[in-house]
Design a protein around this motif. Structure first.
Motif, PDB file in Angstrom:
ATOM      1  N   GLY A  63       0.791  -1.225   0.000  1.00  0.00           N
ATOM      2  CA  GLY A  63       0.000   0.000   0.000  1.00  0.00           C
ATOM      3  C   GLY A  63       0.818   1.267   0.000  1.00  0.00           C
ATOM      4  N   LEU A  64       1.987   1.220  -0.645  1.00  0.00           N
ATOM      5  CA  LEU A  64       2.890   2.371  -0.615  1.00  0.00           C
ATOM      6  C   LEU A  64       3.045   3.013  -1.992  1.00  0.00           C
ATOM      7  CD1 LEU A  64       4.803   3.934   1.315  1.00  0.00           C
ATOM      8  CD2 LEU A  64       6.627   2.428   0.544  1.00  0.00           C
ATOM      9  N   LEU A  65       3.517   2.246  -2.985  1.00  0.00           N
ATOM     10  CA  LEU A  65       3.810   2.816  -4.300  1.00  0.00           C
ATOM     11  C   LEU A  65       3.510   1.778  -5.368  1.00  0.00           C
ATOM     12  CD1 LEU A  65       5.130   5.467  -5.509  1.00  0.00           C
ATOM     13  CD2 LEU A  65       7.204   4.089  -5.756  1.00  0.00           C
ATOM     14  N   ASP A  66       2.551   2.084  -6.230  1.00  0.00           N
ATOM     15  CA  ASP A  66       2.238   1.220  -7.365  1.00  0.00           C
ATOM     16  C   ASP A  66       3.200   1.528  -8.501  1.00  0.00           C
ATOM     17  OD1 ASP A  66       0.089   0.421  -5.815  1.00  0.00           O
ATOM     18  OD2 ASP A  66      -1.392   1.582  -6.947  1.00  0.00           O
ATOM     19  N   LEU A  67       3.730   0.465  -9.121  1.00  0.00           N
ATOM     20  CA  LEU A  67       4.705   0.591 -10.205  1.00  0.00           C
ATOM     21  C   LEU A  67       4.318  -0.337 -11.349  1.00  0.00           C
ATOM     22  CD1 LEU A  67       7.945   0.482  -8.020  1.00  0.00           C
ATOM     23  CD2 LEU A  67       7.265   2.419  -9.465  1.00  0.00           C
ATOM     24  N   PRO A  68       4.875  -0.111 -12.543  1.00  0.00           N
ATOM     25  CA  PRO A  68       4.635  -1.052 -13.644  1.00  0.00           C
ATOM     26  C   PRO A  68       5.329  -2.387 -13.390  1.00  0.00           C
ATOM     27  CG  PRO A  68       5.482   1.066 -14.447  1.00  0.00           C
ATOM     28  CD  PRO A  68       5.687   1.048 -12.967  1.00  0.00           C
ATOM     29  N   GLN A  69       4.866  -3.411 -14.112  1.00  0.00           N
ATOM     30  CA  GLN A  69       5.537  -4.705 -14.076  1.00  0.00           C
ATOM     31  C   GLN A  69       7.000  -4.517 -14.449  1.00  0.00           C
ATOM     32  OE1 GLN A  69       3.717  -7.524 -13.255  1.00  0.00           O
ATOM     33  NE2 GLN A  69       5.652  -8.642 -13.119  1.00  0.00           N
ATOM     34  N   GLY A  70       7.912  -5.149 -13.697  1.00  0.00           N
ATOM     35  CA  GLY A  70       9.334  -5.048 -13.986  1.00  0.00           C
ATOM     36  C   GLY A  70      10.064  -4.002 -13.175  1.00  0.00           C
ATOM     37  N   TYR A  71       9.321  -3.217 -12.405  1.00  0.00           N
ATOM     38  CA  TYR A  71       9.917  -2.216 -11.518  1.00  0.00           C
ATOM     39  C   TYR A  71       9.663  -2.624 -10.075  1.00  0.00           C
ATOM     40  CZ  TYR A  71      10.292   0.865 -15.578  1.00  0.00           C
ATOM     41  OH  TYR A  71      10.603   1.410 -16.801  1.00  0.00           O
ATOM     42  N   SER A  72      10.581  -2.275  -9.189  1.00  0.00           N
ATOM     43  CA  SER A  72      10.421  -2.590  -7.766  1.00  0.00           C
ATOM     44  C   SER A  72      11.112  -1.518  -6.938  1.00  0.00           C
ATOM     45  CB  SER A  72      11.017  -3.963  -7.439  1.00  0.00           C
ATOM     46  OG  SER A  72      12.413  -3.982  -7.704  1.00  0.00           O
ATOM     47  N   TYR A  73      10.692  -1.394  -5.693  1.00  0.00           N
ATOM     48  CA  TYR A  73      11.304  -0.403  -4.811  1.00  0.00           C
ATOM     49  C   TYR A  73      11.778  -1.056  -3.521  1.00  0.00           C
ATOM     50  CZ  TYR A  73       7.117  -0.348  -1.814  1.00  0.00           C
ATOM     51  OH  TYR A  73       6.098  -0.698  -0.957  1.00  0.00           O
ATOM     52  N   ARG A  74      12.671  -0.349  -2.869  1.00  0.00           N
ATOM     53  CA  ARG A  74      13.126  -0.742  -1.546  1.00  0.00           C
ATOM     54  C   ARG A  74      13.187   0.526  -0.696  1.00  0.00           C
ATOM     55  NH1 ARG A  74      17.683  -4.312  -0.241  1.00  0.00           N
ATOM     56  NH2 ARG A  74      17.566  -5.046  -2.364  1.00  0.00           N
ATOM     57  N   ILE A  75      12.705   0.443   0.541  1.00  0.00           N
ATOM     58  CA  ILE A  75      12.814   1.563   1.487  1.00  0.00           C
ATOM     59  C   ILE A  75      14.216   1.538   2.067  1.00  0.00           C
ATOM     60  CG2 ILE A  75      11.920   2.623   3.593  1.00  0.00           C
ATOM     61  CD1 ILE A  75       9.270   1.118   3.050  1.00  0.00           C
ATOM     62  N   ILE A  76      14.963   2.632   1.878  1.00  0.00           N
ATOM     63  CA  ILE A  76      16.350   2.630   2.354  1.00  0.00           C
ATOM     64  C   ILE A  76      16.554   3.548   3.557  1.00  0.00           C
ATOM     65  CG2 ILE A  76      17.218   1.994   0.081  1.00  0.00           C
ATOM     66  CD1 ILE A  76      18.131   4.890  -0.311  1.00  0.00           C
ATOM     67  N   SER A  77      15.590   4.390   3.868  1.00  0.00           N
ATOM     68  CA  SER A  77      15.743   5.298   5.013  1.00  0.00           C
ATOM     69  C   SER A  77      14.363   5.781   5.426  1.00  0.00           C
ATOM     70  CB  SER A  77      16.638   6.486   4.633  1.00  0.00           C
ATOM     71  OG  SER A  77      16.802   7.376   5.715  1.00  0.00           O
TER      72      SER A  77
END
Length: 423
Positions: free
Chosen positions: A18-32
């Protein structure tokens, strides 16, 4: 009107977190995150805004991040009750003002933050800024508080933070760059000229001609852009500068840039400078300067201007040579583009723009803008906050972006060299 994407639509994938919707093939990581303990004993402050990314060597990058904090935000600032040895200003109770910058060193290979520390203290509402070709971050105060109003020094300045400082820097205001409601900065690497935006509904677009390129503290000349025959680019009362139109631009020298009365923009406009609607993000890329005006356009949904320096601009004896300004994007549809703020240039030359809507309920996105002005959607924030500080790693593999509050910094991986357009 805003150009719409002609590419096939690809739906964003709903984020299970429930944070950030992205296209297929993209991903995120919380770093701070806000409240994370840093290496200097302070904590990550709230209200993460503009941010710059620098090469750190051996697969590492250095991120310098603004925190748009005011004196009343001590509780969500970095210091708590801890002593702060180097601070530009302090509140009446002696505490360092919580605004400033934090710096982190991030390993692209391992996806880990190797160090975090506070790099500037004692400023107010550090909104956006810009990277310099010589390896520093220009952090801008979006505040014009005067000494005696609960603080001991005037505010409204630009400060320079070396990316590799490793500690709190000596906070030196770059007063020749003007005192106003600063938003962002961009440096043309070919000339060292600094372009500056102002977040006011009747703002100007500025440039700073340094006496010594790369040595901004040595002084220089501040100017404002003027378009002959167009004293107002906002298009609120008619299409004075229609979308797609380019006009020659000239620059007007400004005086009294320390602006004790916060009237620099008004004096500049009376001298012939053109008005802009809340100048915010500004970025150099593709040999051009892109300027985001948050509430510009007939629908007041936002504009993006494209300034093209002349070939002679910045050369000795020809520093006043005019360039041209184009109304590149003007939105008439909130579903396509709504209150753009920070922006950057992707590895494929497209723009990436952070939305910062001002409605009670917000639905902010990362928007893409192709070289022909076509708009498309890159990501959707699922939280009630703005996206800010978009910047790419030097190798183009990772887009870093902030969620403003509660502050988080994300690293988004994906095929950025040829991002898939989404509806």
């Amino acid at each position: 009107m805003a150009a719409r994407s002609a590419a096939p639509s690809t739906a964003l994938v709903p984020d299970p977190a429930g944070l950030l919707d992205l296209p297929q093939g993209y991903s995120y990581r919380i770093i701070s995150r806000m409240g994370d303990r840093m290496d200097d004993g302070y904590v990550v402050g709230d209200r993460a805004d503009g941010m710059g990314c620098f090469p750190g060597g051996n697969g590492r990058v250095i991120l310098v991040r603004n925190h748009e904090l005011q004196a009343r935000h001590h509780d969500t600032g970095p210091f708590g009750t801890r002593a702060v040895p180097t601070s530009y200003d302090r509140s009446a109770d002696g505490r360092a003002l919580p605004g400033g910058t934090s710096t982190m060193i991030y390993d692209l290979r391992s996806g880990r933050v190797e160090a975090q520390y506070q790099s500037l203290a004692g400023t107010i509402r550090n909104c956006a800024g810009g990277v310099t070709p010589w390896g520093s971050w220009l952090t801008c105060e979006e505040d014009v508080t005067r000494a005696g109003s609960g603080v001991s020094r005037d505010h409204g300045w630009v400060f320079e933070v070396p990316a590799a400082a490793g500690r709190l820097v000596d906070p030196v205001p770059l007063t020749a760059m003007g005192r106003f409601n600063h938003e962002a900065a961009a440096v043309d690497p070919a000339t060292g000229i600094v372009y500056l935006t102002e977040d006011r509904s009747d703002s100007l677009f500025y440039r700073f001609l340094p006496d010594r390129p790369g040595r901004l503290a040595a002084g220089g000349r501040l100017q404002a852009l003027a378009l002959d025959g167009v004293d107002d680019s906002r298009n609120w009362s008619g299409a004075a500068l229609p979308r797609g139109t380019s006009l020659p631009a000239r620059w007007i020298d400004l005086t009294g840039v320390d602006s004790a009365q916060d009237d620099l923009r008004q004096r500049g406009h009376r001298a012939g400078a053109t008005l802009f609607a809340r100048g915010e993000g500004v970025h150099f890329g593709n040999g051009e300067i892109y300027v985001c005006c948050t509430s510009g356009g007939a629908a007041k949904l936002g504009q993006i201007f494209r300034y093209r320096p002349s070939r002679a601009e910045g050369k000795p004896g020809e520093r006043d040579a005019p360039g041209s300004l184009q109304n590149f994007v003007e939105s008439d549809d909130p579903a396509m583009f709504n209150f753009g703020d920070n922006l950057t240039v992707a590895p494929n030359g497209d723009l990436v723009v952070c939305e910062d809507q001002y409605t009670d309920v917000v639905d902010n996105h990362l928007r893409g803008v192709s070289r022909d002005g076509t708009l498309y959607t890159i990501a959707r924030c699922r939280l009630q906050t703005e996206l800010a500080g978009a910047c790419f790693s030097p190798d183009g593999s990772v887009l870093f972006v902030n969620l403003y509050s509660p502050a988080m910094t994300l690293a988004i991986s994906g095929p950025w060299a040829a991002p898939r357009r989404t509806g």
